[in-house]
Each structure stands twice: as C-alpha cells, then as structure tokens.
Design a protein around this motif. Structure first.
Motif, PDB file in Angstrom:
ATOM      1  N   ILE A  21       0.803  -1.239  -0.500  1.00  0.00           N
ATOM      2  CA  ILE A  21      -0.259   0.188   0.254  1.00  0.00           C
ATOM      3  C   ILE A  21       0.872   1.369  -0.052  1.00  0.00           C
ATOM      4  N   VAL A  22       1.682   1.339   0.836  1.00  0.00           N
ATOM      5  CA  VAL A  22       2.670   1.987   1.077  1.00  0.00           C
ATOM      6  C   VAL A  22       3.194   2.476  -0.374  1.00  0.00           C
ATOM      7  N   ALA A  23       4.139   1.077  -1.129  1.00  0.00           N
ATOM      8  CA  ALA A  23       4.832   1.833  -2.113  1.00  0.00           C
ATOM      9  C   ALA A  23       3.639   2.286  -3.613  1.00  0.00           C
ATOM     10  N   MET A  24       2.849   1.788  -3.647  1.00  0.00           N
ATOM     11  CA  MET A  24       1.720   2.133  -4.297  1.00  0.00           C
ATOM     12  C   MET A  24       1.123   3.832  -4.343  1.00  0.00           C
ATOM     13  N   THR A  25       0.802   4.005  -2.856  1.00  0.00           N
ATOM     14  CA  THR A  25       0.938   5.727  -2.660  1.00  0.00           C
ATOM     15  C   THR A  25       1.865   6.117  -3.291  1.00  0.00           C
ATOM     16  N   VAL A  26       3.767   5.989  -2.762  1.00  0.00           N
ATOM     17  CA  VAL A  26       4.585   6.405  -3.304  1.00  0.00           C
ATOM     18  C   VAL A  26       4.331   7.073  -4.788  1.00  0.00           C
ATOM     19  N   SER A  27       4.477   5.255  -5.035  1.00  0.00           N
ATOM     20  CA  SER A  27       4.655   5.528  -6.768  1.00  0.00           C
ATOM     21  C   SER A  27       3.019   6.714  -7.473  1.00  0.00           C
ATOM     22  N   GLY A  28       2.380   7.223  -7.382  1.00  0.00           N
ATOM     23  CA  GLY A  28       1.497   8.023  -7.060  1.00  0.00           C
ATOM     24  C   GLY A  28       1.393   9.710  -6.665  1.00  0.00           C
ATOM     25  N   CYS A  29       2.710   9.202  -5.774  1.00  0.00           N
ATOM     26  CA  CYS A  29       3.074  11.366  -5.287  1.00  0.00           C
ATOM     27  C   CYS A  29       4.270  11.457  -6.598  1.00  0.00           C
ATOM     28  N   SER A  30       4.810  10.795  -7.499  1.00  0.00           N
ATOM     29  CA  SER A  30       6.145  11.742  -7.813  1.00  0.00           C
ATOM     30  C   SER A  30       5.632  12.624  -9.094  1.00  0.00           C
ATOM     31  N   GLN A  31       6.869  12.770  -8.941  1.00  0.00           N
ATOM     32  CA  GLN A  31       7.283  14.617 -10.034  1.00  0.00           C
ATOM     33  C   GLN A  31       6.946  14.237 -11.314  1.00  0.00           C
ATOM     34  N   VAL A  32       6.132  15.158 -11.934  1.00  0.00           N
ATOM     35  CA  VAL A  32       6.158  15.467 -13.592  1.00  0.00           C
ATOM     36  C   VAL A  32       6.478  16.209 -13.846  1.00  0.00           C
ATOM     37  N   ARG A  33       8.055  16.278 -14.673  1.00  0.00           N
ATOM     38  CA  ARG A  33       7.673  17.431 -15.272  1.00  0.00           C
ATOM     39  C   ARG A  33       7.165  18.034 -16.476  1.00  0.00           C
ATOM     40  N   GLY A  34       7.246  19.079 -17.480  1.00  0.00           N
ATOM     41  CA  GLY A  34       6.501  19.428 -18.051  1.00  0.00           C
ATOM     42  C   GLY A  34       7.623  20.571 -18.934  1.00  0.00           C
ATOM     43  N   ARG A  35       7.670  20.430 -19.889  1.00  0.00           N
ATOM     44  CA  ARG A  35       8.036  21.521 -20.547  1.00  0.00           C
ATOM     45  C   ARG A  35       7.385  22.710 -22.011  1.00  0.00           C
ATOM     46  N   GLN A  36       7.366  23.744 -22.460  1.00  0.00           N
ATOM     47  CA  GLN A  36       6.340  24.450 -22.950  1.00  0.00           C
ATOM     48  C   GLN A  36       7.351  25.436 -24.351  1.00  0.00           C
ATOM     49  N   GLY A  37       6.731  25.147 -25.003  1.00  0.00           N
ATOM     50  CA  GLY A  37       7.797  26.617 -25.840  1.00  0.00           C
ATOM     51  C   GLY A  37       8.888  26.085 -26.555  1.00  0.00           C
ATOM     52  N   TYR A  38       9.438  26.980 -26.756  1.00  0.00           N
ATOM     53  CA  TYR A  38      11.148  26.753 -27.679  1.00  0.00           C
ATOM     54  C   TYR A  38      12.283  26.149 -25.874  1.00  0.00           C
ATOM     55  N   VAL A  39      12.719  25.100 -26.696  1.00  0.00           N
ATOM     56  CA  VAL A  39      13.703  24.650 -25.934  1.00  0.00           C
ATOM     57  C   VAL A  39      15.073  25.507 -26.177  1.00  0.00           C
ATOM     58  N   VAL A  40      15.648  25.621 -24.565  1.00  0.00           N
ATOM     59  CA  VAL A  40      16.417  27.408 -24.696  1.00  0.00           C
ATOM     60  C   VAL A  40      17.858  26.055 -24.671  1.00  0.00           C
ATOM     61  N   ASP A  41      18.458  26.616 -25.633  1.00  0.00           N
ATOM     62  CA  ASP A  41      20.068  26.104 -25.955  1.00  0.00           C
ATOM     63  C   ASP A  41      20.475  28.167 -26.154  1.00  0.00           C
ATOM     64  N   TYR A  78      10.830  34.466 -27.911  1.00  0.00           N
ATOM     65  CA  TYR A  78      10.749  32.626 -28.054  1.00  0.00           C
ATOM     66  C   TYR A  78      10.372  32.573 -26.613  1.00  0.00           C
ATOM     67  N   LEU A  79       9.253  31.745 -26.292  1.00  0.00           N
ATOM     68  CA  LEU A  79       8.840  31.265 -25.158  1.00  0.00           C
ATOM     69  C   LEU A  79       9.245  30.085 -24.481  1.00  0.00           C
ATOM     70  N   ALA A  80       9.413  30.228 -23.134  1.00  0.00           N
ATOM     71  CA  ALA A  80       9.880  28.669 -22.716  1.00  0.00           C
ATOM     72  C   ALA A  80       9.192  28.498 -20.880  1.00  0.00           C
ATOM     73  N   ARG A  81       8.871  27.491 -21.333  1.00  0.00           N
ATOM     74  CA  ARG A  81       8.825  27.306 -20.056  1.00  0.00           C
ATOM     75  C   ARG A  81       8.436  25.633 -19.100  1.00  0.00           C
ATOM     76  N   GLU A  82       8.770  25.523 -17.659  1.00  0.00           N
ATOM     77  CA  GLU A  82       9.209  24.507 -17.449  1.00  0.00           C
ATOM     78  C   GLU A  82       8.771  24.576 -15.836  1.00  0.00           C
ATOM     79  N   THR A  83       8.011  23.287 -15.882  1.00  0.00           N
ATOM     80  CA  THR A  83       7.453  23.416 -14.340  1.00  0.00           C
ATOM     81  C   THR A  83       7.223  21.787 -14.139  1.00  0.00           C
ATOM     82  N   ARG A  84       6.639  22.070 -12.923  1.00  0.00           N
ATOM     83  CA  ARG A  84       6.990  20.969 -12.066  1.00  0.00           C
ATOM     84  C   ARG A  84       4.878  20.161 -11.418  1.00  0.00           C
ATOM     85  N   GLN A  85       4.679  19.513 -11.396  1.00  0.00           N
ATOM     86  CA  GLN A  85       4.164  18.660 -10.725  1.00  0.00           C
ATOM     87  C   GLN A  85       3.822  17.691 -10.207  1.00  0.00           C
TER      88      GLN A  85
END
Length: 160
Positions: A21-41, A78-85
């Motif tokens: 139960i703890v393993a299933m609960t913790v696996s659902g709480c992982s962080q999701v990373r997202g990128r939107q727009g231009y990939v910055v170099d 040129y717009l870029a955004r990185e998010t965490r959820q």
C-alpha cells in the motif's frame, strides 16, 4: 490450500500488505516535469548580437520564433517554460524564459531582451463570488426591485 490461507493471515502478511500500500501510494506522488514552448540553448541565445545579426541569421541560429509581434513583424518572441507537478496538484513554474528580439526596418537586430521567472504572477481568485461595488441586494430585491421605478407598464416611459 489451508496452508496458503494460514500464511496470508499472520503479522508478516500484514507487513507485506502495508508495504504494498505504501509503495503504491508513493509511486502516485512522483513529480511530473513538463516543458512548453521553445527548447532553450543558452549558447545559441547568447550568440544573438545587436548590430551584427539580422532576421535570417536569427532564424538560422534559433529557428522560427514562437510568435511574431502582433502589430508589426519587427519583433520575434521565443518563449520557454518548465513546470513541475506533484501527483494531482496544479503544475507550478520552475523556470521560464521570454526572449524578445527587435529588428529595424532593414531587418537588422536592434535589441535583445530577456525576462525570466520574475515576471510570473500568481493569481488567486476571490472565490465563487465576484466582488462588486454598490448595494447588496437580496434575491427578491433583484427580481422585484424595478417594479414601478421606470414607469407604467406598456407606455414605454415615465408618466407625463
């Protein structure tokens, strides 16, 4: 069969079940990373120099812009955004870059402006009601409040 049922009912089985139960609960709480727009170099974005580059060299270096200025085509954005959820929470911005490149009428780079996460605003709605200025009226005052205030019904205006 009775041996299997007996082995699943002891304290060890409870511990294994709690661990699952703890393993299933913790696996659902992982962080999701997202990128939107231009990939910055940063090497490429820092290479754009006013007075040296033009519209074609900017497009060759950075690619097509995220969008062109609304009132003239002398601005590239040129717009870029990185998010965490976290699990089911709303995504929050971690990094952001807005790069604006302005051109003169001949197509040469005049200015390069950068903004970052400091320009992000957090908007908190007031709730389920929109605050308004003026009187607070009840439900029945809203429905019946204008009776007799404008004039006689059917005449189209106030009585003479």
């Amino acid at each position: 069969m009775p041996k299997i049922a007996a082995s699943l009912s002891g304290p060890r089985a409870r511990l294994v079940l709690a661990g699952l139960i703890v393993a299933m609960t913790v696996s659902g709480c992982s962080q999701v990373r997202g990128r939107q727009g231009y990939v910055v170099d940063t090497v490429l974005t820092d290479a754009i120099t006013p007075g040296v580059d033009n519209r074609e060299s900017v497009e060759r270096t950075l690619g097509r812009p995220t969008f062109v200025g609304q009132f003239s085509d002398n601005e590239y954005f040129y717009l870029a955004r990185e998010t965490r959820q976290l699990a089911f929470a709303n995504p929050r911005p971690v990094a952001q870059m807005a790069l604006r490149i302005r051109f003169d009428p001949a197509g040469n780079v005049v200015a390069v402006d950068r903004t970052g996460l400091d320009q992000v605003s957090k908007i908190s709605p007031e709730g389920d009601k929109t605050p308004t200025l003026g009187r607070e009226r009840s439900f029945f005052e809203d429905i019946f409040g204008n009776i007799g205030a404008v004039g006689a019904p059917g005449t189209g205006g106030p009585p003479q």
